[in-house]
Design an enzyme around this catalytic site. Structure first.
Site, short mmCIF file in Angstrom:
data_model
loop_
_atom_site.label_atom_id
_atom_site.label_comp_id
_atom_site.label_asym_id
_atom_site.label_seq_id
_atom_site.Cartn_x
_atom_site.Cartn_y
_atom_site.Cartn_z
N ASP A 257 -4.19 -4.37 4.53
CA ASP A 257 -2.76 -4.65 4.64
C ASP A 257 -2.02 -3.32 4.83
O ASP A 257 -1.88 -2.59 3.87
CB ASP A 257 -2.24 -5.43 3.45
CG ASP A 257 -2.74 -4.89 2.09
OD1 ASP A 257 -3.79 -4.22 2.04
OD2 ASP A 257 -2.08 -5.17 1.09
N GLU A 429 -5.75 8.31 -1.50
CA GLU A 429 -6.11 6.92 -1.19
C GLU A 429 -6.69 6.80 0.21
O GLU A 429 -7.60 6.02 0.46
CB GLU A 429 -4.85 6.06 -1.32
CG GLU A 429 -5.05 4.60 -0.98
CD GLU A 429 -3.75 3.84 -0.87
OE1 GLU A 429 -3.81 2.60 -0.98
OE2 GLU A 429 -2.68 4.47 -0.69
#
Length: 469
Positions: A257, A429
């Site tokens: 996403d 991340e």
């Protein structure tokens, strides 16, 4: 209390999110009431808001404890390896019995990714576990397996993360791979079967020839995700698509996403159509789950269906299948490597997959996620993500003839991790694998540091490198 914060706080939730009191929509989803119960806070709000002197921000800070980010410490002279080992205790949490918290309680300690992610996430955890194994944190690893088994028994599936607002969706089903990691598949047979039933009853699609494959979905609601309320609402206003929110939620279940992979127009997120796709990675993971459960016939049918519907002779790669249009996607993504990783691809297909990886996806910092030229979504070019580097690396390293390419990916990815760590003292991340001197971008929130799955994959790759030398 098992309601999502948008249901608990109703128009107060709506007002807070639209007023942008917090830059991140997720923050208010994770608040805890200070003294009053939610219904009393809501009653107070309804009385107070009609006054000309009403200050929404002051009201929120008076009535709620605002969560902190789970920020990891910056480097204190450690090597990248030492830093990753050092982070586990700092990223470990236990659920406390907070009344009216959105956190789903689990019995045992768990690892969070870091930053804004103050809860554990399903597919992240598999890659985190790789690192826990190399840090010899076996008790914590087994605790997390038991937490997942507990969630399957009590909820019926493993949610996206352990928050009530994630209840309507799961994430890529790695539980069978997690149990395999520690040789405990037999111990969790009942829970694996329950997870399988969840995917087969709630996420299956029957094709014209009777073939049953699976897709991502969200069966809770067709309304904005509470943790991305503003972003989803803005996208919803740009389209007449009545299923826009379920498609956004389904993409969140996919873990990707967001990505051009799910979009009709890669420049317009409102054209998202996740639920129309039978994703290649999801169906490969379910193939692994079927084999783990000894469902040999079902697994063989799925293998044949993946070959039939997802291998593109034209592109020489595995593709997602759009079952509404009855045609393959034309979007090449690293999801196409999963059949090679989980041994569904034949040797000829492996040769073509490796060739595509080397010629199209490989960059100075590792592998691109997709080849999109114009998308600004975070699961697109130029970003690289630890889990997909690991899957591609494993696929190549385990296939005779492609070990050197696998090691090249490993070296480039680890070098990028190490260089950014040296500069910032942080593990990220995601990373820009193309413009290695440029800060990474894209997505609904700023780049997070911590970071669970990056640490896990780095430690596993380092271990593999050490045993080779």
């Amino acid at each position: 209390m098992s309601q999502s914060p948008d249901e608990i706080y109703q128009e107060l939730f709506d007002h807070v999110q639209r007023s942008r009191i917090f830059p991140d929509s997720k923050t208010f989803c994770d608040v805890i009431p200070r003294k009053l119960q939610p219904n009393e806070i809501l009653e107070n709000y309804r009385k107070e808001k009609i006054k000309t002197t009403f200050d929404l921000s002051a009201f929120v800070f008076d009535h709620f404890i605002i969560p902190n980010s789970a920020n990891a410490v910056v480097n204190e002279g450690r090597t990248t390896e030492e830093h990753c080992h050092h982070l586990w205790p700092l990223l470990t949490r236990v659920t406390t019995k907070e009344k009216f918290s959105s956190l789903i309680e689990v019995p045992y300690p768990f690892v969070v990714p870091g930053g804004r992610f103050r809860e554990f996430y399903y597919w992240d955890t598999y890659f985190t576990m790789l690192g826990l194994l190399r840090s010899n944190k076996l008790e914590l690893l087994n605790n997390m397996l038991d937490n997942f088994a507990y969630l399957i028994r009590t909820i019926g599936h493993i949610p996206n993360g352990n928050r009530y607002y994630y209840m309507g969706r799961s994430q890529p089903p790695y539980f069978s791979l997690m149990t395999e990691l520690v040789g405990k598949t037999e111990k969790y047979k009942d829970e694996l079967e329950m997870e399988y039933q969840f995917w087969m009853t709630k996420r299956s699609v029957k094709l014209d020839d009777g073939t049953i494959l699976n897709r991502y979905y969200d069966d809770l609601s067709n309304k904005p995700r509470p943790e991305a309320f503003l972003e989803d609402t803005e996208i919803g206003h740009k389209t007449n698509n009545p299923n826009i929110y379920v498609n956004l939620r389904a993409a969140a279940e996919s873990g990707w996403d967001f990505s051009s992979r799910w979009m009709e127009d890669e420049n317009d997120l409102s054209t998202i159509q996740t639920t129309n796709f039978i994703p290649v990675d999801l169906n490969c993971l379910l193939y692994h789950l079927e084999l783990s459960l000894g469902k040999i016939t079902e697994a063989e049918h799925r293998r044949q269906a993946i070959q039939k519907y997802m291998w593109s002779n034209e592109l020489q790669f595995f593709m997602d299948y759009n079952f509404i249009k009855k045609q393959q996607s034309n979007c090449l993504t690293l999801a196409g490597v999963f059949p090679m990783w989980l041994k569904i691809a034949n040797s000829d297909q492996a040769k073509h997959i490796a060739s595509r990886i080397e010629s199209l996806f490989l960059r100075d910092g590792g592998l691109l996620t997709t080849l999109s030229e114009t998308s600004t979504q975070q699961w697109d070019n130029p970003n690289g993500w630890a889990p997909l580097q690991y899957v591609a690396y494993c696929a190549l390293i385990q296939t005779p003839g492609y070990e050197i390419l696998g090691r090249t990916i490993r070296e480039r990815w680890m070098s990028l991790n190490e260089r950014i760590f040296k500069e910032t003292g942080k593990m990220m991340e995601k990373y820009d694998v193309v413009n290695m001197n440029k800060p990474v971008g894209g997505g609904e929130y700023k780049t997070q540091d911590g970071f669970g799955w990056t640490n896990g994959v780095y430690l596993e790759m380092l271990y593999q490198k050490q045993i080779e030398s």
